[in-house]
Design a protein around this motif. Structure first.
Motif, PDB file in Angstrom:
ATOM      1  N   VAL A 199     -39.202   7.249  32.698  1.00 19.38           N
ATOM      2  CA  VAL A 199     -40.393   7.781  33.377  1.00 19.38           C
ATOM      3  C   VAL A 199     -40.919   9.005  32.641  1.00 19.38           C
ATOM      4  CG1 VAL A 199     -41.225   8.848  35.500  1.00 19.38           C
ATOM      5  CG2 VAL A 199     -39.726   6.848  35.614  1.00 19.38           C
ATOM      6  N   ARG A 200     -40.011   9.786  32.054  1.00 20.97           N
ATOM      7  CA  ARG A 200     -40.410  10.984  31.305  1.00 20.97           C
ATOM      8  C   ARG A 200     -40.740  10.684  29.843  1.00 20.97           C
ATOM      9  NH1 ARG A 200     -35.636  12.580  33.848  1.00 20.97           N
ATOM     10  NH2 ARG A 200     -34.560  12.581  31.811  1.00 20.97           N
ATOM     11  N   GLY A 201     -40.661   9.415  29.461  1.00 26.40           N
ATOM     12  CA  GLY A 201     -40.932   9.046  28.074  1.00 26.40           C
ATOM     13  C   GLY A 201     -39.726   9.091  27.182  1.00 26.40           C
ATOM     14  N   ASP A 202     -38.551   9.287  27.762  1.00 23.99           N
ATOM     15  CA  ASP A 202     -37.304   9.325  26.998  1.00 23.99           C
ATOM     16  C   ASP A 202     -36.541   8.027  27.240  1.00 23.99           C
ATOM     17  OD1 ASP A 202     -34.963   9.880  25.685  1.00 23.99           O
ATOM     18  OD2 ASP A 202     -34.257  11.384  27.116  1.00 23.99           O
ATOM     19  N   LEU A 203     -36.490   7.159  26.237  1.00 26.22           N
ATOM     20  CA  LEU A 203     -35.814   5.872  26.372  1.00 26.22           C
ATOM     21  C   LEU A 203     -34.370   5.927  25.881  1.00 26.22           C
ATOM     22  CD1 LEU A 203     -38.676   3.446  25.255  1.00 26.22           C
ATOM     23  CD2 LEU A 203     -38.036   4.171  27.555  1.00 26.22           C
ATOM     24  N   SER A 204     -33.788   7.106  25.898  1.00 24.19           N
ATOM     25  CA  SER A 204     -32.396   7.314  25.503  1.00 24.19           C
ATOM     26  C   SER A 204     -32.266   7.217  23.980  1.00 24.19           C
ATOM     27  CB  SER A 204     -31.482   6.308  26.201  1.00 24.19           C
ATOM     28  OG  SER A 204     -30.125   6.601  25.962  1.00 24.19           O
ATOM     29  N   THR A 205     -31.043   7.155  23.520  1.00 22.58           N
ATOM     30  CA  THR A 205     -30.777   7.077  22.080  1.00 22.58           C
ATOM     31  C   THR A 205     -29.960   5.831  21.766  1.00 22.58           C
ATOM     32  OG1 THR A 205     -28.774   8.417  22.339  1.00 22.58           O
ATOM     33  CG2 THR A 205     -30.817   9.569  21.782  1.00 22.58           C
ATOM     34  N   SER A 206     -30.057   5.379  20.547  1.00 21.81           N
ATOM     35  CA  SER A 206     -29.315   4.203  20.117  1.00 21.81           C
ATOM     36  C   SER A 206     -27.823   4.504  20.092  1.00 21.81           C
ATOM     37  CB  SER A 206     -29.797   3.764  18.741  1.00 21.81           C
ATOM     38  OG  SER A 206     -28.933   2.795  18.184  1.00 21.81           O
ATOM     39  N   LEU A 207     -27.032   3.571  20.605  1.00 26.68           N
ATOM     40  CA  LEU A 207     -25.583   3.740  20.569  1.00 26.68           C
ATOM     41  C   LEU A 207     -25.038   3.613  19.158  1.00 26.68           C
ATOM     42  CD1 LEU A 207     -24.516   1.628  23.692  1.00 26.68           C
ATOM     43  CD2 LEU A 207     -24.952   4.095  23.564  1.00 26.68           C
ATOM     44  N   ILE A 208     -25.749   2.922  18.300  1.00 26.16           N
ATOM     45  CA  ILE A 208     -25.271   2.670  16.935  1.00 26.16           C
ATOM     46  C   ILE A 208     -25.731   3.750  15.966  1.00 26.16           C
ATOM     47  CG2 ILE A 208     -25.205   1.014  15.044  1.00 26.16           C
ATOM     48  CD1 ILE A 208     -23.799   0.100  17.621  1.00 26.16           C
ATOM     49  N   THR A 209     -27.030   4.051  15.976  1.00 27.21           N
ATOM     50  CA  THR A 209     -27.572   5.014  15.008  1.00 27.21           C
ATOM     51  C   THR A 209     -27.664   6.426  15.552  1.00 27.21           C
ATOM     52  OG1 THR A 209     -29.880   4.623  15.690  1.00 27.21           O
ATOM     53  CG2 THR A 209     -28.942   3.151  13.999  1.00 27.21           C
ATOM     54  N   GLY A 210     -27.685   6.568  16.883  1.00 29.44           N
ATOM     55  CA  GLY A 210     -27.834   7.890  17.472  1.00 29.44           C
ATOM     56  C   GLY A 210     -29.256   8.418  17.442  1.00 29.44           C
ATOM     57  N   LEU A 211     -30.220   7.609  17.008  1.00 28.66           N
ATOM     58  CA  LEU A 211     -31.615   8.020  16.925  1.00 28.66           C
ATOM     59  C   LEU A 211     -32.335   7.708  18.228  1.00 28.66           C
ATOM     60  CD1 LEU A 211     -32.444   6.698  13.333  1.00 28.66           C
ATOM     61  CD2 LEU A 211     -31.863   9.050  13.997  1.00 28.66           C
ATOM     62  N   PRO A 212     -33.420   8.423  18.535  1.00 27.25           N
ATOM     63  CA  PRO A 212     -34.189   8.129  19.750  1.00 27.25           C
ATOM     64  C   PRO A 212     -34.733   6.698  19.733  1.00 27.25           C
ATOM     65  CG  PRO A 212     -34.804  10.270  18.864  1.00 27.25           C
ATOM     66  CD  PRO A 212     -33.925   9.624  17.829  1.00 27.25           C
ATOM     67  N   VAL A 213     -34.568   6.001  20.840  1.00 30.30           N
ATOM     68  CA  VAL A 213     -35.018   4.612  20.927  1.00 30.30           C
ATOM     69  C   VAL A 213     -36.530   4.528  20.783  1.00 30.30           C
ATOM     70  CG1 VAL A 213     -35.182   2.606  22.455  1.00 30.30           C
ATOM     71  CG2 VAL A 213     -33.053   3.903  22.311  1.00 30.30           C
ATOM     72  N   ILE A 214     -37.251   5.465  21.391  1.00 34.73           N
ATOM     73  CA  ILE A 214     -38.711   5.401  21.375  1.00 34.73           C
ATOM     74  C   ILE A 214     -39.241   5.467  19.945  1.00 34.73           C
ATOM     75  CG2 ILE A 214     -38.934   7.902  21.679  1.00 34.73           C
ATOM     76  CD1 ILE A 214     -41.258   5.159  23.093  1.00 34.73           C
ATOM     77  N   ASP A 215     -38.581   6.248  19.072  1.00 36.87           N
ATOM     78  CA  ASP A 215     -39.032   6.342  17.679  1.00 36.87           C
ATOM     79  C   ASP A 215     -38.870   5.005  16.964  1.00 36.87           C
ATOM     80  OD1 ASP A 215     -39.544   8.968  18.173  1.00 36.87           O
ATOM     81  OD2 ASP A 215     -37.775   9.746  17.143  1.00 36.87           O
ATOM     82  N   GLU A 216     -37.748   4.345  17.192  1.00 38.46           N
ATOM     83  CA  GLU A 216     -37.499   3.058  16.545  1.00 38.46           C
ATOM     84  C   GLU A 216     -38.461   1.987  17.049  1.00 38.46           C
ATOM     85  OE1 GLU A 216     -35.512   0.548  13.825  1.00 38.46           O
ATOM     86  OE2 GLU A 216     -35.629   2.718  14.084  1.00 38.46           O
ATOM     87  N   VAL A 217     -38.731   2.010  18.360  1.00 35.06           N
ATOM     88  CA  VAL A 217     -39.646   1.021  18.933  1.00 35.06           C
ATOM     89  C   VAL A 217     -41.059   1.223  18.393  1.00 35.06           C
ATOM     90  CG1 VAL A 217     -40.720   0.205  21.056  1.00 35.06           C
ATOM     91  CG2 VAL A 217     -38.276   0.710  21.022  1.00 35.06           C
ATOM     92  N   LEU A 218     -41.533   2.464  18.390  1.00 30.45           N
ATOM     93  CA  LEU A 218     -42.890   2.737  17.917  1.00 30.45           C
ATOM     94  C   LEU A 218     -43.037   2.481  16.419  1.00 30.45           C
ATOM     95  CD1 LEU A 218     -43.786   5.975  19.930  1.00 30.45           C
ATOM     96  CD2 LEU A 218     -44.417   3.601  20.405  1.00 30.45           C
TER      97      LEU A 218
END
Length: 318
Positions: free
Chosen positions: A77-96
């Motif tokens: 809801v806040r725009g934070d889709l958590s982080t990847s368990l494998i890479t540790g990077l923000p999920v939203i960055d990878e998706v976008l």
């Protein structure tokens, strides 16, 4: 924009909230049924039970499922889709980063489907039971029966490997090199468009035949209107809502079908991201991709609802 349209938008936005919650909850629940432990995947094959337990605690995987879900949903809801368990990077960055590659082939496929299917549907409806109608109907039936990924493999084998006209795999940024991006997206878009062409053609043909054989159209013929005037001014206008509905459904199906097409063409899009993440038990990435795609589908449906109110003024009187 009328007050009725604004109220419609507001009501639709309210309605999408439970849809989003149910969709994300369903994905979250189904992912828990996937065998394997993400913590064990991260720790490696030689990790001890204590190390795996430590990783589970660090990632919050030891919490009850309802707490894990609410924690993730609150962040989304806040725009934070958590982080990847494998890479540790923000999920939203990878998706976008990958989403433009997926949307490019989806929109190209939709444009191709509409551009080809509408003329074919009109031709078939205006030549009922004739050779043209039978040919178009046969092509449409073939398009429905043949899977998109099979069409994709045929296109790769002929146009990419044999003729060398298009790249076989990969993608390019539309913003950095539009020409290369379109060349990479051409074959995947054609493969995705095949079923959409068939579906739009069949539905448009059926609806247009029904309209052109109605008493209303026979009255227009009796008044001396030409076949062309009846078709363009009355026939297509009366089937516009049906056509719009089918186009919306085709868009949603095409978006879902990118998973297989991206695998065939090795496109770094959201479909391939979901497959890779699900294989690696990287559940936050899977949930993030699904969340974004659900938002896109809901936005598409909202646009269609608005167009309904514009094309059919009677909706504004309800």
């Amino acid at each position: 924009m009328s007050a009725r349209t604004l109220r419609l938008i507001g009501w639709r936005l309210i309605q999408v909230v439970p849809v989003i919650v149910l969709a994300t909850f369903a994905v979250f629940g189904l992912l828990q049924l996937v065998p394997g432990d993400p913590a064990a995947v991260i720790a490696g094959e030689t990790a001890t039970a204590e190390r795996i337990a430590q990783i589970r605690e660090m990632l919050g995987l030891d919490l009850p499922l309802w707490q894990q879900y609410l924690h993730w949903l609150g962040g989304a809801v806040r725009g934070d889709l958590s982080t990847s368990l494998i890479t540790g990077l923000p999920v939203i960055d990878e998706v976008l980063r990958r989403l433009p590659n997926t949307l490019l082939i989806v929109f190209l496929a939709l444009i191709l489907a509409i551009s080809i299917a509408v003329p074919l549907g009109i031709l078939a409806a205006t030549h009922v039971e004739g050779k043209v109608d039978r040919l178009v109907t046969s092509i449409a039936s073939l398009g429905v029966a043949v899977p998109n990924f099979w069409v994709g493999m045929i296109l790769v084998g002929f146009f990419a490997l044999s003729l060398g006209w298009f790249p076989t795999t990969g993608a390019a940024s539309l913003f950095e090199d539009p020409g290369a991006a379109l060349r990479h997206a051409a074959l995947p878009a054609i493969a995705l468009a095949s079923s959409g062409i068939a579906e739009i053609t069949r539905q448009l043909r059926s609806s247009l035949i029904e309209v052109l054989s109605s008493q209303y159209v026979r009255t227009l013929h009796a008044k001396g209107l030409s076949q062309g005037a009846i078709l363009w001014k009355h026939g297509l206008k009366n089937v516009s809502l049906t056509l719009l509905t089918v186009i919306g459904l085709v868009f949603n199906r095409t978006l879902g079908a990118t998973v297989a097409i991206e695998a065939v063409f090795a496109i770094p899009g959201t479909g391939s991201l979901v497959v890779t993440s699900a294989t690696n038990k990287d559940f936050p990435v899977v949930q993030g991709v699904v969340f974004v795609l659900v938002l896109i589908v809901i936005f598409c449906n909202l646009v269609i609802d608005i167009l309904y109110s514009i094309l059919d003024p009677r909706m504004n009187k309800k």
